[in-house]
Write a protein that holds these residues in place. Structure first.
Motif, PDB file in Angstrom:
ATOM      1  N   LEU A 162       0.824  -1.208   0.000  1.00 50.70           N
ATOM      2  CA  LEU A 162       0.000   0.000   0.000  1.00 50.70           C
ATOM      3  C   LEU A 162       0.860   1.260   0.000  1.00 50.70           C
ATOM      4  O   LEU A 162       0.513   2.255  -0.631  1.00 50.70           O
ATOM      5  N   ARG A 163       1.979   1.213   0.702  1.00 49.58           N
ATOM      6  CA  ARG A 163       2.861   2.380   0.778  1.00 49.58           C
ATOM      7  C   ARG A 163       3.671   2.568  -0.491  1.00 49.58           C
ATOM      8  O   ARG A 163       4.212   3.633  -0.732  1.00 49.58           O
ATOM      9  N   ALA A 164       3.779   1.543  -1.324  1.00 48.88           N
ATOM     10  CA  ALA A 164       4.609   1.605  -2.526  1.00 48.88           C
ATOM     11  C   ALA A 164       3.905   2.306  -3.684  1.00 48.88           C
ATOM     12  O   ALA A 164       4.420   2.322  -4.797  1.00 48.88           O
ATOM     13  N   GLN A 165       2.738   2.873  -3.445  1.00 48.07           N
ATOM     14  CA  GLN A 165       1.984   3.589  -4.472  1.00 48.07           C
ATOM     15  C   GLN A 165       1.633   2.704  -5.666  1.00 48.07           C
ATOM     16  O   GLN A 165       1.554   3.166  -6.791  1.00 48.07           O
ATOM     17  N   GLU A 166       1.447   1.422  -5.414  1.00 44.76           N
ATOM     18  CA  GLU A 166       0.987   0.509  -6.450  1.00 44.76           C
ATOM     19  C   GLU A 166      -0.503   0.719  -6.658  1.00 44.76           C
ATOM     20  O   GLU A 166      -1.221   1.062  -5.725  1.00 44.76           O
ATOM     21  N   PRO A 167      -1.000   0.490  -7.857  1.00 46.50           N
ATOM     22  CA  PRO A 167      -2.443   0.640  -8.073  1.00 46.50           C
ATOM     23  C   PRO A 167      -3.232  -0.430  -7.304  1.00 46.50           C
ATOM     24  O   PRO A 167      -2.778  -1.565  -7.155  1.00 46.50           O
ATOM     25  N   PHE A 168      -4.391  -0.049  -6.828  1.00 47.48           N
ATOM     26  CA  PHE A 168      -5.253  -0.962  -6.064  1.00 47.48           C
ATOM     27  C   PHE A 168      -6.114  -1.737  -7.052  1.00 47.48           C
ATOM     28  O   PHE A 168      -7.088  -1.223  -7.599  1.00 47.48           O
ATOM     29  N   THR A 169      -5.742  -2.990  -7.311  1.00 42.16           N
ATOM     30  CA  THR A 169      -6.427  -3.806  -8.313  1.00 42.16           C
ATOM     31  C   THR A 169      -7.242  -4.895  -7.632  1.00 42.16           C
ATOM     32  O   THR A 169      -7.240  -5.031  -6.405  1.00 42.16           O
ATOM     33  N   TRP A 170      -7.909  -5.710  -8.440  1.00 44.28           N
ATOM     34  CA  TRP A 170      -8.714  -6.792  -7.897  1.00 44.28           C
ATOM     35  C   TRP A 170      -7.829  -7.835  -7.216  1.00 44.28           C
ATOM     36  O   TRP A 170      -8.249  -8.502  -6.289  1.00 44.28           O
ATOM     37  N   ARG A 171      -6.591  -7.954  -7.652  1.00 47.76           N
ATOM     38  CA  ARG A 171      -5.669  -8.902  -7.009  1.00 47.76           C
ATOM     39  C   ARG A 171      -5.325  -8.448  -5.590  1.00 47.76           C
ATOM     40  O   ARG A 171      -5.183  -9.268  -4.687  1.00 47.76           O
ATOM     41  N   THR A 172      -5.217  -7.145  -5.430  1.00 44.49           N
ATOM     42  CA  THR A 172      -4.951  -6.603  -4.098  1.00 44.49           C
ATOM     43  C   THR A 172      -6.137  -6.863  -3.181  1.00 44.49           C
ATOM     44  O   THR A 172      -5.962  -7.225  -2.012  1.00 44.49           O
TER      45      THR A 172
END
Length: 84
Positions: A24-34
């Motif tokens: 979450l802190r890595a600024q990754e996009p929030f996808t359905w896998r997340t």
């Protein structure tokens, strides 16, 4: 208390939770896998907490449900506790 805190299920849930928080802190996009990873983590934590509660109840001589991992070993756990 040590056997609950240092259980492999709890350690595994804690490390996977830390990994999810780092993502979450890595600024990754929030996808359905997340979302699926968070749901999986929540289920894991719920199962670990349930197993700890069932083990504690079995050691105190209470009957646990049939789907519990300690089902059928209540008497053995109670005898072990009473020996201490």
């Amino acid at each position: 208390m040590r056997e609950y805190v240092f259980g492999t299920g709890l350690i595994g849930a804690a490390t996977s939770g830390m990994t999810l928080l780092r993502s979450l802190r890595a600024q990754e996009p929030f996808t359905w896998r997340t979302v699926l990873a968070w749901v999986s983590w929540g289920i894991t934590v719920a199962l670990v907490v349930g197993a700890v509660i069932d083990t504690r109840d079995a050691k105190r001589g209470r009957i646990v449900s049939g789907d519990s991992p300690v089902s059928g070993r209540e008497q053995k756990l109670l005898k072990k506790r009473l020996r201490r």
